[in-house]
Each structure stands twice: as C-alpha cells, then as structure tokens.
Motif scaffolding. Structure first.
Motif, PDB file in Angstrom:
ATOM      1  N   VAL A  56      34.225  -0.157   1.804  1.00  0.00           N
ATOM      2  CA  VAL A  56      33.478   1.519   0.851  1.00  0.00           C
ATOM      3  C   VAL A  56      34.454   1.100  -0.373  1.00  0.00           C
ATOM      4  O   VAL A  56      34.325   1.152  -1.990  1.00  0.00           O
ATOM      5  N   THR A 396      28.577   4.043  -5.060  1.00  0.00           N
ATOM      6  CA  THR A 396      29.849   3.225  -3.674  1.00  0.00           C
ATOM      7  C   THR A 396      31.018   4.536  -4.001  1.00  0.00           C
ATOM      8  O   THR A 396      31.882   4.547  -3.559  1.00  0.00           O
ATOM      9  N   GLY A 400      32.687   6.833  -1.631  1.00  0.00           N
ATOM     10  CA  GLY A 400      34.368   6.936  -1.577  1.00  0.00           C
ATOM     11  C   GLY A 400      35.665   7.567  -2.286  1.00  0.00           C
ATOM     12  O   GLY A 400      35.773   8.149  -0.655  1.00  0.00           O
TER      13      GLY A 400
END
Length: 750
Positions: A56, A396, A400
């Motif tokens: 990720v 995303t 993360g």
C-alpha cells in the motif's frame, strides 16, 4: 554518494534489484529465528501482512517518485508538502531509521561471521557484537573514501543471492515435513494475536523498496519502470519470505531455529551429509554478502538525506562538507557511523530492539509521505505532475497512513519510547535551529496562508506558529536571477536589483551549471573544486551588484541536466515572483519563454524576464505596447529602472491602419498614465510594426517587449514579432512575460 552515482540509465531489472537486494538481507538471513520464537509458525502470515502494508505504501512512493524525482526521498516529499517541521521529523526519522537498520544488518553480518571464524568477546561485547563493530566500521570507511554503487553490481549480487536461495528452496522442499512445521502446538501455538506483533518485528525486512524512488531521475521511462520496480520488488520479496520461511520451519522445528544464523542451520538440516559442508559455506557467504550490501546501502542513503536537509538549511551545511580528496560528505558519514557503532555496542545483544526501532521510524515517515501525497493532490501544486497515480485515491494514501500508524501499536513500549526520543529531538531541533535558518514553507502552510481569510483562526494561528522564521514574508517578493555567464551577470543583476528595490523585496542569485546528459551530476560534483571557485566568484560579483540597490541577496549554485526546467523548478520552490535570465539560457518558442511541447501543458511559474544583451545600457528604454497581457510587467520593469538608474522611458504605440492619430495618442497616453509612466515620451507610428520598432530603437539602448498572446500554431505559421525583434535589433532586448492561463485550443491556435 548521490543517486546519479548509483546507476546511470537504469532499466527495470536493475531498479528492481536495488529494492530486492536491500530487503532480502534481513528477511531471510537474520530474522526468521527471532520472529519464529516470538510468534510460532504463523510468523509466515506476519511476513505476508508486512508485505501488504508495504505494498500500500509502495503505491504512494511510486506516485511521489515519478512526480518529483529528487535526492532525499521521503524527506524531500514531506518537507515540500507539509513544511520543515514535519520535514525535520521525516529527515530525522529516515536518518536514524537507516542508522538503526545499518546496525541491525551489521549484527546480522556478525552472526554469520562468527560461524566461520572464532571471534573473542571484549569487555561487555559478545563475539557477534565485535564482528558487527568490525563490519560496521569497515562499511563506514568504504563510504568515507567514496564507495560507488551501480545497478549492474547490484544486479549481480541479487542474482547470486536468488540462485543460492533457489537451490536451498528446492532441496529444502525435498526435506520439508509438515509435522515439523506444525509442531505440537499447531500453526498458531501463541494464537492469532501473535501475527501483528510478529509483523511489527519483521517489517524492517521491507524497508528497501523506497530506495528505488531515490534513483527515479536515472530510470529509463520512470513513469512505467518506477512503479513496476517498487511494486514488483515488494511482491517478489513477500512471496520469497513466505516460501523460504515456511521451508525453514518445515526443516527445523520453530522452537529450535537458530536466532543467530537460521539459514545456515536450516541448510545443514536440509542437505545430505556429503553436500552439507559446501552448502553451508555457500549460504554463509551469501548471508555475508546480503547483510553487507544492505548495511552499505543504508549508509549511502543516509548521506543523501543529510545532503537534502543541509540544502534546505534544516541541518547545518557543516555536515555536508565534501572531502577534498574523496569527494564524499565525510562529516555526515562519520556522524552516522558513530551512531551505528553506539547502537551496535549498546543494543546489539537484543536484535529485536534494533529491528523494531528501524521499523517504527520508517513507519512514521511512510505515514507522513502518504499525507504529503494528499497535500500535493489537494493543493494542485503546479510542479506535481506524476506519471503514475495511486489507484482508489484518496483511499490508498489514507489506508497507508492508517496501516503504518496502526502497526505502531504492536511494536512494544521500549522501542516506541526509544524512537520517540528521536522524534522529539527532531521537533526540538526544528524550533531551536532549523526554524531560524530554513527559508521554505511547505505547500500546506502556504495553502493555509493564502486562504487565511476563510480558514479558522486556530488553523491559521497553528500554521503561523510553526512557520519558519526564515521564510519569505508573503508581502516580500523574491526576484530570482539565473546566472550562467560572467559577461551578462552585471546586466541581469541590475535588472533584478532595480525590480527588487521597486517591489520592496529580495534577490535570489542562482548560478546554473548545466551538465551534459552524458555526464552524471555526481561525476560533475566530483569536479566541484573548479566549479565552486567559478561559482563563488560569479555569485560574489552578483551579490556586490545587487547590494548597490540596497536589497537583501541570497546565492545558490545549481547543477542540472535540465537547464531552464531546473530554473523554473527552483522558482516554484522558492516562491519567486519574478525570474530574470539571459536569452542564451532560455528556449524561446515563437516569442514566448516556454518550450514548444512544454507550453502545451504547463504555465510559467511566475513573471519571467529574458534579456538578449548587447552592450547593456538601461539608460534609454523603448517600451512598445499594444496593451497585451504582459505589458503590465514591461511597464513595471521600466518604472523600476527609471527610479533606480534615472532611465529615460519612451512608450511606442503602432496604430492600426484604420485608427486615427488622435485615437492612437489617446490610447497610449491613457496606458502610460495608468502604468505610472506619465513622464515618459509618447511615440505614435503607423505602418509595419517591426519597421516602426526598429526605427524607434535606433537611438535607444534597451527595448522592453511584452510576450505575444498568439497561439503556438499561429506563431509557427505567421512568424513571431517578438522573436524577429530579438534577432534583428542592435539594442539590448528584454522579453517580459507574465503567467497567463490558456486552454489547449488557445495554446495551439491563439
């Protein structure tokens, strides 16, 4: 020492091996025994979870790397987006994280070295620590004298390691026993709750992939190859970890797997007696090669981070002093080496502390990098133009951040406290030193500042509280000068000094040294002795010329392959209001300052003045105008020179064929009055525009011309008035262009 030294024209395979080579040193050769004792056989899942978290983050690293391929990696992105306070945290985190990682790899080297030769313990140090200190000192010395790392060498190392591991995997699979893997307590003797603490322990095995982003500028087709290399390297090592650790635990029961040299023990158990000795020696040699490569790469990377921080004045440039013989930042390497030695001596008997501390600091940096990506996207930074974008934005980067920070909960209090010391030290250092010296706000701070009227007072107040003292005030403009030729220095600095004085701003004088594409920037830097002497002389003259106008002056030298593009990047970075450069340093596209292809997609970063200098004398100025969008800038420059050097200004207007002289005089008189040039001589001519300008310029020393509004294709087909004037007049000519938003159709057709 620098990214360009690491690899010239790297392909996909070479780039991928840079990441793989750094990662497999820890994951395969050092940690399996320690991690298995902590979690049992389910530690294989811990490695897979670590790979998912790394994947990720790898997506975000890929976007950032293709958008801004700069030395410094994660530090650069965070500092640029979030500002120098968070940049200090990211820089310290990267630097100390790499120092912990180097100490960890050195301990791994010492573990395998101790299996080959007897090493005596000294005082409170074990034999492994002594071996690690020898190795760590050797790695530091190698970097001190100038180690050069290349994609080709790294490819050979990784190929050898993968071959060794491949042979072990085949033979280990033939010796694999599921009963040995499961043991008496099954696959999860300590419960599924051991997975995430195990991941926190082994996450140091995934730190190498971000290193690929630091060589993005040297990659062939980085928009394609960088994300493939970063994501591919994470995927490959995750699969390798899962397979090889499973095989180790299927050959040697997990409670018995060695904490010091696990792969040597597993190899000895997997290979038949006749081949065991050769296999063990080969694996041990591979382990030494892998851990040495990882430790050396980490020390190299730390020098890059210190260089980037010194360039931004977050740390003193004393650290970045280059050795006169070896052309290395020897002070930075010595300080980093000293920290590595301290970590080995003080913490080397508990390898978990070293691995987790390295993981914690890097996880903090990864979280900040994800936040930086969001800031770049949401502030529409003009210089942020990634060739690869993360899927499912903003999920995303948010994932993360959440995964990186969430994993910290499973690290352990001791390691968190140790890492927190360095984070707090970074904050203290920022307020005690960096805040007074660094001149740069982050994009987030500028975004808040520019919208302070609509932002909550608490947000604006917080942003101003942490803003650097050295940052240029929003009310204090910066005029940046791009110098490359001593012959034109005085002329350019006269223009910049007069304009800065009129604006009440400062001058940033930059010496742009354009390096041929065939020569790496690092190779050019090794010849820095001559460059520094030339640059210091040029910038000293520039400072003296600017100070005649009573304005503040800052100087900087830039080595670049890109020329004008690097100048514009620096203008954006320093928030310059105006750039002044010589005609020889600009690529003009039909009377504009942008390149033919570049202008289709990009706008100028600020006002731009380009001087075609011929016996420069600003005393008698001709200012042709038709009221174009850049004429305001032309008038501003003419006023500045009038006030600073008592220049005489003449304004020329060439009337249309069907326009009366009275109307023409009314127009030019009104334009001059509106632009503060009431005392200028007013000239009205008719007929051919170029002829009128040429005739009027005959007894003038400087012609200031605003850039044309015509589109690219229009200028190609019809020719360009401005370009013709630049080439044909005897007087010095100054092209003035103000940023102007245009649609693609306008850019093409006018």
């Amino acid at each position: 020492m620098s990214d360009e030294e690491l690899a010239k024209d790297l392909g996909l395979v070479s780039a991928m091996t840079i990441g793989i080579g750094t990662m497999i040193g820890a994951g395969i050769f050092v940690l399996p025994g320690v991690a298995a004792r902590a979690a049992g056989p389910i530690v294989v899942v811990s490695f897979v979870v670590g790979g998912v978290i790394a994947m990720v983050n790898a997506l975000s690293v890929s976007e950032l790397g293709t958008a801004m391929p700069k030395a410094g990696g994660g530090y650069y992105y965070v500092n640029r987006a979030l500002g120098p306070l968070f940049g200090s945290i990211a820089g310290m985190g990267d630097w100390m994280g790499l120092a912990f990682a180097s100490a960890f790899y050195s301990i791994g080297f010492g573990q395998y070295l101790a299996t080959l030769a007897p090493i005596p313990g000294i005082l409170f140090l074990t034999d492994i620590q002594v071996g690690a200190l020898i190795a760590g000192t050797a790695f530091v010395l190698v970097n001190y004298v100038g180690a050069k790392e290349t994609g080709g060498v790294q490819t050979v190392i990784v190929t050898l390691l993968l071959a060794i591991l491949g042979v072990f995997a085949v033979q280990g699979w033939l010796s694999f026993d599921y009963a040995t893997l499961a043991g008496d307590g099954g696959l999860a003797p300590m419960g599924a709750g051991a997975i995430l603490p195990g991941t926190a322990l082994v996450f140091v095995s995934f730190l190498g992939y971000a290193k690929i982003a630091t060589v993005a500028e040297e990659l062939k087709n980085p928009g394609r190859n960088l994300p493939l290399a970063v994501i591919g390297s994470v995927a490959i090592v995750t699969v390798l970890y899962a397979i090889l650790v499973s095989i180790m635990l299927g050959v040697v029961p997990w409670p018995e797997l060695s904490k010091d040299a696990p792969l040597t023990q597993a190899t000895e158990a997997a290979f038949p007696g006749g081949y065991a000795g050769i296999a063990v020696t080969t694996v041990t040699a591979g382990a030494l090669l892998a851990t040495a490569s990882s430790a050396n790469a980490s020390i190299l990377a730390s020098a890059r981070i210190n260089f980037a921080m010194g360039r931004d004045k977050i740390v003193t440039n004393w650290l970045n002093e280059i050795h006169p013989s070896y052309a290395t930042p020897y002070r930075s390497i010595v300080v980093t080496g000293a920290m590595i030695v301290v970590f080995i001596a003080a913490l080397g008997q508990d390898i978990e502390v070293l691995s987790k501390a390295a993981s914690v600091l890097h996880l903090v940096v990864y979280a900040l990098m994800n936040a930086a990506l969001i800031v770049f996207r949401e502030t529409d930074a003009p210089e942020y133009d990634p060739d690869f974008t993360v899927p499912l934005y903003p999920l995303t980067p948010v994932a993360g951040m959440a995964l990186s920070l969430g994993l910290l909960a499973f690290v352990g209090g001791r390691e968190l406290a140790l890492s927190a010391v360095f984070v707090v030290a970074a904050v203290v250092w920022y307020f005690a030193y960096a805040r007074k010296h660094t001149p740069k706000r982050g994009l987030l701070g500028r975004y808040i500042r520019d919208r302070r009227a609509t932002m909550p007072d608490s947000v604006v107040g917080a942003a101003e509280t942490v803003a650097p003292d050295g940052a240029t005030s929003p009310d204090e403009p910066t005029v940046m000068v791009a110098l490359s030729n001593p012959r034109t220095e005085r002329a350019l600095m006269t223009l910049a000094g007069a304009l800065a004085k009129a604006k009440g701003g400062s001058v940033l004088a930059t010496h742009v040294v354009q390096v041929p594409d065939q020569t790496s920037l690092a190779a050019a830097a090794e010849q820095r002795g001559d460059l520094v002497t030339e640059s210091e002389e040029l910038l000293a003259d520039a400072r003296a010329d600017a100070e005649r106008f009573g304005v503040a002056v800052e100087t900087r030298t830039i080595l670049s392959h890109q020329g004008v593009a690097e100048v514009f990047d620096a203008a954006r970075e320093h928030e310059a209001d105006t750039v002044v450069m010589g005609y020889g340093g600009a690529q003009l596209a039909g009377g504009r300052v942008e390149g033919t292809l570049d202008e289709l997609t990009h706008d100028l970063p600020c006002d731009v003045l380009v001087l075609n200098e011929r016996a420069f004398d600003p005393g008698r100025i001709l200012l042709p105008t038709a009221g174009g969008y850049s004429s305001d800038l032309s008038a501003e420059l003419a006023r500045a020179l009038r006030d600073a050097v008592d220049a005489e200004v003449s304004v020329l207007y060439v009337a249309e064929d069907d326009e009366s002289e009275a109307a023409a005089r009314e127009f030019v008189g009104g334009w001059a009055a509106d632009h503060g040039l009431d005392d200028a001589e007013l000239l009205v001519e008719t007929g051919d525009v170029e002829t009128a300008i040429r005739d009027a310029a005959a007894d003038r020393s400087l012609v200031v011309v605003g850039a044309t509004e015509e589109g690219l294709l229009s200028r190609v087909v019809r020719g360009s008035l401005t370009l013709s004037v630049l080439e044909n007049l005897d007087a010095s000519v100054l092209l003035a262009e103000r940023p102007h938003s245009r649609s693609l159709r306008e850019r093409l057709f006018g």
